[in-house]
Design a protein around this motif. Structure first.
Motif, PDB file in Angstrom:
ATOM      1  N   GLY A  88       0.688  -1.286   0.084  1.00 30.35           N
ATOM      2  CA  GLY A  88      -0.203   0.002  -0.051  1.00 30.35           C
ATOM      3  C   GLY A  88       0.806   1.271   0.072  1.00 30.35           C
ATOM      4  O   GLY A  88       0.045   2.429   0.114  1.00 30.35           O
ATOM      5  N   ASP A  89       2.078   1.201  -0.213  1.00 33.07           N
ATOM      6  CA  ASP A  89       2.807   2.268   0.046  1.00 33.07           C
ATOM      7  C   ASP A  89       3.028   2.971  -1.462  1.00 33.07           C
ATOM      8  O   ASP A  89       4.053   2.727  -2.317  1.00 33.07           O
ATOM      9  N   ILE A  90       2.112   3.522  -1.818  1.00 28.89           N
ATOM     10  CA  ILE A  90       2.096   4.102  -3.533  1.00 28.89           C
ATOM     11  C   ILE A  90       1.390   5.305  -3.427  1.00 28.89           C
ATOM     12  O   ILE A  90      -0.039   5.067  -2.966  1.00 28.89           O
ATOM     13  N   VAL A  91       1.650   6.405  -3.865  1.00 34.41           N
ATOM     14  CA  VAL A  91       1.023   7.629  -3.953  1.00 34.41           C
ATOM     15  C   VAL A  91       1.085   8.362  -5.344  1.00 34.41           C
ATOM     16  O   VAL A  91       2.336   7.989  -5.956  1.00 34.41           O
ATOM     17  N   LEU A  92       0.450   9.148  -5.590  1.00 35.23           N
ATOM     18  CA  LEU A  92       0.456   9.926  -7.000  1.00 35.23           C
ATOM     19  C   LEU A  92       1.314  11.226  -6.517  1.00 35.23           C
ATOM     20  O   LEU A  92       0.695  11.975  -5.720  1.00 35.23           O
ATOM     21  N   SER A  93       2.192  11.632  -7.211  1.00 30.49           N
ATOM     22  CA  SER A  93       2.861  12.850  -7.154  1.00 30.49           C
ATOM     23  C   SER A  93       2.659  13.810  -8.191  1.00 30.49           C
ATOM     24  O   SER A  93       2.966  13.364  -9.544  1.00 30.49           O
ATOM     25  N   ILE A  94       2.114  15.225  -8.194  1.00 34.27           N
ATOM     26  CA  ILE A  94       2.102  15.898  -9.229  1.00 34.27           C
ATOM     27  C   ILE A  94       2.689  17.068  -9.093  1.00 34.27           C
ATOM     28  O   ILE A  94       2.545  17.960  -8.093  1.00 34.27           O
ATOM     29  N   THR A  95       3.749  17.407  -9.906  1.00 37.07           N
ATOM     30  CA  THR A  95       4.742  18.471  -9.803  1.00 37.07           C
ATOM     31  C   THR A  95       4.727  19.423 -11.115  1.00 37.07           C
ATOM     32  O   THR A  95       4.991  19.026 -11.992  1.00 37.07           O
ATOM     33  N   PRO A  96       4.392  20.657 -10.943  1.00 39.17           N
ATOM     34  CA  PRO A  96       4.261  21.696  -9.923  1.00 39.17           C
ATOM     35  C   PRO A  96       2.655  21.362  -9.283  1.00 39.17           C
ATOM     36  O   PRO A  96       1.940  21.246 -10.190  1.00 39.17           O
ATOM     37  N   ALA A  97       2.668  21.744  -8.270  1.00 42.88           N
ATOM     38  CA  ALA A  97       1.033  21.633  -7.546  1.00 42.88           C
ATOM     39  C   ALA A  97       0.523  22.962  -7.974  1.00 42.88           C
ATOM     40  O   ALA A  97      -0.801  22.970  -8.058  1.00 42.88           O
ATOM     41  N   THR A  98       1.395  24.010  -7.816  1.00 42.68           N
ATOM     42  CA  THR A  98       0.745  25.394  -8.221  1.00 42.68           C
ATOM     43  C   THR A  98       1.947  26.145  -8.985  1.00 42.68           C
ATOM     44  O   THR A  98       3.084  25.963  -8.517  1.00 42.68           O
ATOM     45  N   VAL A  99       1.326  27.065  -9.709  1.00 45.27           N
ATOM     46  CA  VAL A  99       2.354  27.954 -10.326  1.00 45.27           C
ATOM     47  C   VAL A  99       1.745  29.180 -10.460  1.00 45.27           C
ATOM     48  O   VAL A  99       0.310  29.238 -10.687  1.00 45.27           O
ATOM     49  N   THR A 100       2.333  30.609 -10.393  1.00 44.31           N
ATOM     50  CA  THR A 100       1.842  31.923 -10.686  1.00 44.31           C
ATOM     51  C   THR A 100       2.528  32.898 -11.356  1.00 44.31           C
ATOM     52  O   THR A 100       3.316  33.640 -11.104  1.00 44.31           O
ATOM     53  N   PRO A 101       2.548  32.506 -12.680  1.00 43.38           N
ATOM     54  CA  PRO A 101       2.952  33.268 -13.707  1.00 43.38           C
ATOM     55  C   PRO A 101       2.271  34.690 -13.802  1.00 43.38           C
ATOM     56  O   PRO A 101       1.115  34.902 -13.282  1.00 43.38           O
TER      57      PRO A 101
END
Length: 141
Positions: A26-39
């Motif tokens: 069960g050690d599995i996660v989804l990583s989404i990078t970047p979470a936020t950006v502010t151009p």
């Protein structure tokens, strides 16, 4: 684990087996990078890369995972003039636990506080539901 170390299995294969064991536990996660950006606001066409990875809680990438999943990516925006899109359009293909989605916007007035959101839906892997997430871009002066 001592049995694996003493069995003559190469270190790279041992690492992959360890990652699979973690996923099965069960050690599995989804990583989404970047979470936020502010151009800054713009009228020019723009694009940004979003890295999507399957990881352990400690940040190790699940390199054993290779699969294309349909109907998992979507993009939305609240721009009064622009339209955001994502490539690939809906199918996410993870290769060695990693994929890159390209979010882009057309040449239009992307104003202060307008935003676009890439959404990655939940995944089912090894019978477990892996929570999806978002990457949000907010144009900010």
């Amino acid at each position: 684990m001592a049995l694996i170390k003493d069995s003559g299995i190469q270190p790279e294969l041992r690492k992959e087996m360890s990652l699979r064991d973690k996923a099965l536990a069960g050690d599995i996660v989804l990583s989404i990078t970047p979470a936020t950006v502010t151009p800054v606001p713009t009228a020019a066409a723009w694009s940004r890369n979003v890295v999507i990875e399957l990881q352990t809680a400690a940040g190790e990438v699940h390199t054993w995972y290779n699969k294309a999943t349909t109907s998992i990516l979507s993009v939305s925006d609240d721009s009064t003039a622009g339209t955001a899109s994502v490539v690939p359009a809906t199918t996410l293909t993870l290769v060695e636990g990693r994929a890159v989605a390209v979010v882009s916007g057309d040449a239009a007035a992307w104003l202060n506080t307008e935003k676009d959101t890439l959404t990655v839906a939940d995944l089912t892997i090894l019978g477990a539901i892996i929570t999806g997430g978002t990457s949000v871009e907010t144009f900010t002066t």
